[in-house]
Motif scaffolding. Structure first.
Motif, mmCIF file in Angstrom:
data_model
loop_
_atom_site.group_PDB
_atom_site.id
_atom_site.type_symbol
_atom_site.label_atom_id
_atom_site.label_comp_id
_atom_site.label_asym_id
_atom_site.label_seq_id
_atom_site.Cartn_x
_atom_site.Cartn_y
_atom_site.Cartn_z
ATOM 1 N N ALA A 185 66.615 31.957 18.328
ATOM 2 C CA ALA A 185 66.576 33.128 17.434
ATOM 3 C C ALA A 185 65.150 33.373 17.060
ATOM 4 O O ALA A 185 65.061 34.556 16.674
ATOM 5 N N ARG A 186 64.235 32.402 17.235
ATOM 6 C CA ARG A 186 62.989 32.711 16.808
ATOM 7 C C ARG A 186 62.348 33.839 17.847
ATOM 8 O O ARG A 186 61.397 34.857 17.117
ATOM 9 N N VAL A 187 62.835 34.280 18.914
ATOM 10 C CA VAL A 187 62.336 35.463 19.709
ATOM 11 C C VAL A 187 62.675 36.765 19.015
ATOM 12 O O VAL A 187 62.019 37.664 18.863
ATOM 13 N N TRP A 188 63.929 36.697 18.712
ATOM 14 C CA TRP A 188 64.453 37.947 17.785
ATOM 15 C C TRP A 188 63.507 38.382 16.659
ATOM 16 O O TRP A 188 63.318 39.292 16.441
ATOM 17 N N LYS A 189 63.495 37.199 15.881
ATOM 18 C CA LYS A 189 62.644 37.376 14.462
ATOM 19 C C LYS A 189 61.118 37.836 15.046
ATOM 20 O O LYS A 189 60.698 38.652 14.118
ATOM 21 N N ALA A 190 60.490 37.125 16.028
ATOM 22 C CA ALA A 190 59.256 37.397 16.352
ATOM 23 C C ALA A 190 59.082 38.921 16.675
ATOM 24 O O ALA A 190 58.164 39.695 16.470
ATOM 25 N N THR A 191 60.046 39.333 17.656
ATOM 26 C CA THR A 191 60.147 40.753 18.066
ATOM 27 C C THR A 191 60.143 41.786 16.827
ATOM 28 O O THR A 191 59.650 42.715 16.960
ATOM 29 N N GLN A 192 60.972 41.380 16.033
ATOM 30 C CA GLN A 192 61.273 42.448 14.845
ATOM 31 C C GLN A 192 60.011 42.195 13.960
ATOM 32 O O GLN A 192 59.605 43.360 13.605
ATOM 33 N N ALA A 193 59.464 41.291 13.698
ATOM 34 C CA ALA A 193 58.262 41.138 13.163
ATOM 35 C C ALA A 193 57.103 41.884 13.620
ATOM 36 O O ALA A 193 56.239 42.540 12.933
ATOM 37 N N PHE B 29 58.429 45.777 13.534
ATOM 38 C CA PHE B 29 58.562 46.339 12.043
ATOM 39 C C PHE B 29 57.805 45.676 11.064
ATOM 40 O O PHE B 29 58.587 44.936 10.317
ATOM 41 N N PRO B 30 56.725 45.668 10.870
ATOM 42 C CA PRO B 30 55.858 44.729 9.558
ATOM 43 C C PRO B 30 56.390 44.898 8.304
ATOM 44 O O PRO B 30 56.959 46.058 7.982
ATOM 45 N N LYS B 31 56.681 43.864 7.720
ATOM 46 C CA LYS B 31 57.333 43.789 6.458
ATOM 47 C C LYS B 31 56.490 44.783 5.490
ATOM 48 O O LYS B 31 57.010 45.528 4.573
ATOM 49 N N ARG B 32 55.302 45.091 5.648
ATOM 50 C CA ARG B 32 54.613 45.711 4.512
ATOM 51 C C ARG B 32 55.086 47.330 4.480
ATOM 52 O O ARG B 32 54.983 47.821 3.550
ATOM 53 N N ARG B 33 55.651 47.731 5.483
ATOM 54 C CA ARG B 33 56.136 48.917 5.473
ATOM 55 C C ARG B 33 57.169 49.009 4.224
ATOM 56 O O ARG B 33 57.486 50.144 3.558
ATOM 57 N N LYS B 34 57.872 48.175 4.022
ATOM 58 C CA LYS B 34 59.110 48.137 3.080
ATOM 59 C C LYS B 34 58.378 48.148 1.607
ATOM 60 O O LYS B 34 59.135 48.577 0.699
ATOM 61 N N GLY B 35 56.899 47.600 1.597
ATOM 62 C CA GLY B 35 56.321 47.931 0.322
ATOM 63 C C GLY B 35 56.194 49.197 -0.143
ATOM 64 O O GLY B 35 55.983 49.304 -1.331
ATOM 65 N N ARG B 36 56.341 50.060 0.489
ATOM 66 C CA ARG B 36 56.324 51.585 0.098
ATOM 67 C C ARG B 36 57.640 51.904 -0.714
ATOM 68 O O ARG B 36 57.490 52.600 -1.732
#
Lengths: 229, 182
Positions: free
Chosen positions: A66-74, A77-84
């Motif tokens: 599962a870590r491969v999918w998590k790393a791919t998404q990270a 789609f960096p989380k900071r975008r959601k910070g908007r």
């Protein structure tokens, strides 16, 4: 390298060498340049790619951790975008629909649109079964995008909406394809013009009048990257 | 099992930035592509890194998938194979060349379980056409595709000059194409 083979035979072998990754970098680059403008060469390459891919049939699938999918998404789609926050997203959506509305008005079908004689970018958007084929040609000098439905049309009571996708940004509507006329001109807003290079165009199936949300809501019927001429 | 239409639809939606479609595509195809990475690289940590690179490429290039007329699964397999081979070649370059570990490679894939499995698969056509080649030539084509062997590697393995190697591989490719087109 022709080995004294007839040209077509030499190309078959060359396409195979390219598919196998055997060509030296300069020859591979030259092959890619030729392929970009030669459908026959693309077909020769596609034959090899399809046949050689069968060599992987015998390889057992292995579920990745599962870590491969998590790393791919990270990484995508960096989380900071959601910070908007959703306010930012809302603003983005409003801008997109405002642009769409503006451009819908800007589509001009009255003058008997002409395909630009020397377009800077072109694209062919085709459904897999070619039930819908739309060509587009962009003239950077005037910022006008010529679109022509060569095959197919919107389903009864539906509309075909054209989208610009540049990089990782959300799709921006370029307006609806003409329904009765086969061709039309989209005046691309000045702020969008620099984003056309390397961008993709897409056509989605939408309710009559276009997407109510400012983002594609229906099936994506065709997507293509614009190419330099 | 995802159909060709499913994969095509997910790719089209990925091109429009649809992350749900990307998640579906990943869950339907990542085991196949991870298997390919493991087969080529034979190293779990590297295979995981390359798989991540592959899906980043898939997301970014989704709009171009049918530019060359490949089927969606072939497009994915080709990206995976090329990414894994690139990594393998970089590793070999860093380790000081291919010749050092040549002994570990399967020099005669015609006898290996892989070849037998290919023969048993639905792509028996490909296996049958490989059978029509000299076993050395078939091994060279497979070695290039699955082990990333270069002309220099192949010339060393078969102990012939590089140009000779290339001429004869090109002739084998034409034979193979002729058989596959029958």
């Amino acid at each position: 390298m022709s080995d004294g083979m007839p040209e077509r035979e030499a190309d078959k072998a060359l396409a195979g060498e390219y598919a196998l990754g055997l060509l030296p970098p300069d020859e591979a680059a030259a092959f890619e340049r030729r392929m970009a403008s030669d459908p026959d060469l693309r077909a020769l390459y596609a034959d090899w790619a399809e046949d050689l891919a069968a060599l992987t049939d015998a390889i057992d699938p292995v579920r990745p951790p599962a870590r491969v999918w998590k790393a791919t998404q990270a990484s995508l789609f960096p989380k900071r975008r959601k910070g908007r926050g959703w306010l930012g997203v809302l603003c983005g959506a409003l801008t997109a629909s405002a642009l769409a509305l503006g451009l819908l008005v800007a589509v001009d079908f009255t003058q008997g649109p002409q395909r630009p004689a020397a377009p800077d970018y072109v694209a062919e958007l085709a459904a897999e079964d070619r039930s819908l084929v739309v060509t587009a040609a962009y003239d950077a000098a005037t910022g006008s995008l010529y679109v022509e439905r060569e095959q197919g049309r919107a389903a009864e009571g539906r509309a075909l909406e054209l989208w610009l996708i540049a990089g990782d940004a959300a799709p921006v509507s370029l307006g609806l394809l003409p329904d009765e006329d086969r061709a039309g001109i989209v005046n691309v807003a000045p702020e969008l013009r620099p984003r056309l290079a390397g961008a993709s165009l897409a056509i989605s199936d939408e309710p009559a009048g276009g997407s109510p949300t400012g983002a594609p809501t229906g099936d994506v019927l065709a997507v293509a990257q614009v190419t330099d001429t | 099992m995802a159909t060709r239409d499913d994969i095509e639809n997910w790719l089209a939606k990925c091109a429009l930035g649809d992350r749900d479609a990307f998640a579906r595509l990943y869950s339907a195809t990542s085991s196949k592509l991870f298997g390919i990475c493991l087969r080529v690289l034979d190293d779990r940590a590297e295979a995981e890194e390359v798989l991540q690179e592959i899906y980043v490429k898939v997301w970014r290039n989704a709009a171009r998938y049918n530019a060359n007329g490949l089927s969606p699964m072939t497009w994915l397999i080709t990206i995976a194979r090329n990414a894994a081979i690139d990594r393998l070649r970089r590793r070999r370059a860093a380790e000081g060349g291919y010749a050092d570990d040549a002994g570990e490679l399967q020099l005669d894939p015609a006898k290996g379980p892989e070849a037998q499995a290919i023969a048993a698969s639905e792509h028996a056509r490909l296996a049958a056409c490989f059978d029509e080649l000299d076993s050395g030539h078939a091994a060279a084509v497979k070695g290039a595709y699955l082990d990333g062997e270069t002309y220099a590697d192949l010339a060393a393995r078969f102990d012939v000059p590089l140009n000779t190697m290339r001429t004869w591989l090109r002739r084998s490719l034409l034979k193979l194409r002729e058989c596959l087109s029958r």
